[in-house]
Design a protein around this motif. Structure first.
Motif, PDB file in Angstrom:
ATOM      1  N   TYR A   1       0.786  -1.212   0.000  1.00 45.31           N
ATOM      2  CA  TYR A   1       0.000   0.000   0.000  1.00 45.31           C
ATOM      3  C   TYR A   1       0.831   1.281   0.000  1.00 45.31           C
ATOM      4  N   ASN A   2       2.133   1.197   0.119  1.00 49.32           N
ATOM      5  CA  ASN A   2       2.964   2.390   0.086  1.00 49.32           C
ATOM      6  C   ASN A   2       3.069   2.925  -1.324  1.00 49.32           C
ATOM      7  N   SER A   3       3.236   4.234  -1.419  1.00 47.06           N
ATOM      8  CA  SER A   3       3.408   4.866  -2.716  1.00 47.06           C
ATOM      9  C   SER A   3       4.814   4.618  -3.223  1.00 47.06           C
ATOM     10  N   SER A   4       4.916   4.418  -4.527  1.00 45.70           N
ATOM     11  CA  SER A   4       6.228   4.191  -5.129  1.00 45.70           C
ATOM     12  C   SER A   4       6.892   5.510  -5.510  1.00 45.70           C
ATOM     13  N   GLY A   5       6.121   6.597  -5.524  1.00 49.63           N
ATOM     14  CA  GLY A   5       6.649   7.881  -5.950  1.00 49.63           C
ATOM     15  C   GLY A   5       6.318   8.167  -7.405  1.00 49.63           C
ATOM     16  N   ASN A   6       5.906   7.162  -8.150  1.00 44.93           N
ATOM     17  CA  ASN A   6       5.530   7.314  -9.551  1.00 44.93           C
ATOM     18  C   ASN A   6       4.007   7.291  -9.620  1.00 44.93           C
ATOM     19  N   THR A   7       3.406   8.432  -9.939  1.00 46.67           N
ATOM     20  CA  THR A   7       1.943   8.522  -9.891  1.00 46.67           C
ATOM     21  C   THR A   7       1.275   7.629 -10.927  1.00 46.67           C
TER      22      THR A   7
ATOM     23  N   PHE B   1       2.383   4.738 -12.073  1.00 47.10           N
ATOM     24  CA  PHE B   1       2.435   3.367 -11.574  1.00 47.10           C
ATOM     25  C   PHE B   1       1.472   3.175 -10.405  1.00 47.10           C
ATOM     26  N   ASP B   2       1.412   4.170  -9.501  1.00 46.68           N
ATOM     27  CA  ASP B   2       0.494   4.060  -8.360  1.00 46.68           C
ATOM     28  C   ASP B   2      -0.957   3.968  -8.831  1.00 46.68           C
ATOM     29  N   ALA B   3      -1.324   4.739  -9.872  1.00 42.86           N
ATOM     30  CA  ALA B   3      -2.689   4.675 -10.413  1.00 42.86           C
ATOM     31  C   ALA B   3      -2.934   3.298 -11.026  1.00 42.86           C
ATOM     32  N   TYR B   4      -1.955   2.789 -11.774  1.00 45.98           N
ATOM     33  CA  TYR B   4      -2.079   1.455 -12.364  1.00 45.98           C
ATOM     34  C   TYR B   4      -2.220   0.398 -11.278  1.00 45.98           C
ATOM     35  N   LYS B   5      -1.391   0.500 -10.234  1.00 43.54           N
ATOM     36  CA  LYS B   5      -1.448  -0.470  -9.142  1.00 43.54           C
ATOM     37  C   LYS B   5      -2.797  -0.411  -8.436  1.00 43.54           C
ATOM     38  N   ALA B   6      -3.293   0.805  -8.171  1.00 42.21           N
ATOM     39  CA  ALA B   6      -4.589   0.946  -7.501  1.00 42.21           C
ATOM     40  C   ALA B   6      -5.704   0.360  -8.357  1.00 42.21           C
ATOM     41  N   GLU B   7      -5.679   0.631  -9.664  1.00 36.84           N
ATOM     42  CA  GLU B   7      -6.702   0.092 -10.565  1.00 36.84           C
ATOM     43  C   GLU B   7      -6.636  -1.435 -10.629  1.00 36.84           C
ATOM     44  N   THR B   8      -5.425  -1.974 -10.696  1.00 39.68           N
ATOM     45  CA  THR B   8      -5.259  -3.426 -10.745  1.00 39.68           C
ATOM     46  C   THR B   8      -5.747  -4.069  -9.460  1.00 39.68           C
ATOM     47  N   LEU B   9      -5.395  -3.476  -8.315  1.00 45.24           N
ATOM     48  CA  LEU B   9      -5.853  -4.026  -7.031  1.00 45.24           C
ATOM     49  C   LEU B   9      -7.374  -3.949  -6.925  1.00 45.24           C
TER      50      LEU B   9
END
Length: 131
Positions: free
Chosen positions: A67-73, A75-83
């Protein structure tokens, strides 16, 4: 820090197998030491819960890492959408399994009721002998 505390910390860092190895070695070389380790392990509940530091540390690292942010928005949006998509698929699959269980239960109950009524009809149609 005292030697016993350092030993406990060292064993905790290595987990349950280290405690078991220390206990076995204690029984082999000086049985009262093995007995003392066994008593301590049971008293402190180290074998019956996740109190060893290494397993707790591994679990907490994995949970916070997801759940931590990677710093890359992006990638974070992609990760959130995938989850979110995976959670939706999991919920849909669990719903499917629940409907499947309910259908199986209904089928088994209907079969039971049919067998029961068939037996009742067979008993009613059986010739009765009156004396």
């Amino acid at each position: 820090m005292s030697l016993p505390r350092r030993a406990v910390g060292w064993l905790d860092d290595r987990g349950k197998p280290a405690w078991i190895a220390a206990m076995v070695l204690g029984f082999i070389f000086v049985w009262p030491v093995g007995l003392a380790i066994l008593a301590y392990v049971i008293w402190s509940k180290r074998m019956f819960n996740r109190s060893c530091r290494s397993s707790a540390a591994r679990m907490s690292w994995g949970a916070t890492r997801v759940y931590n942010s990677s710093g890359n928005t992006a990638f974070d949006a992609y990760k959130a959408e995938t989850l979110r998509r995976l959670e939706d698929e999991q919920a849909a699959f669990e719903g499917f399994l629940q409907r499947l269980r309910e259908a199986k239960d209904k089928s088994e109950f209907d079969s039971f009721m049919e067998d029961r009524s068939r037996k009742a009809r067979a008993e009613d149609e059986a010739p009765r002998s009156d004396n």
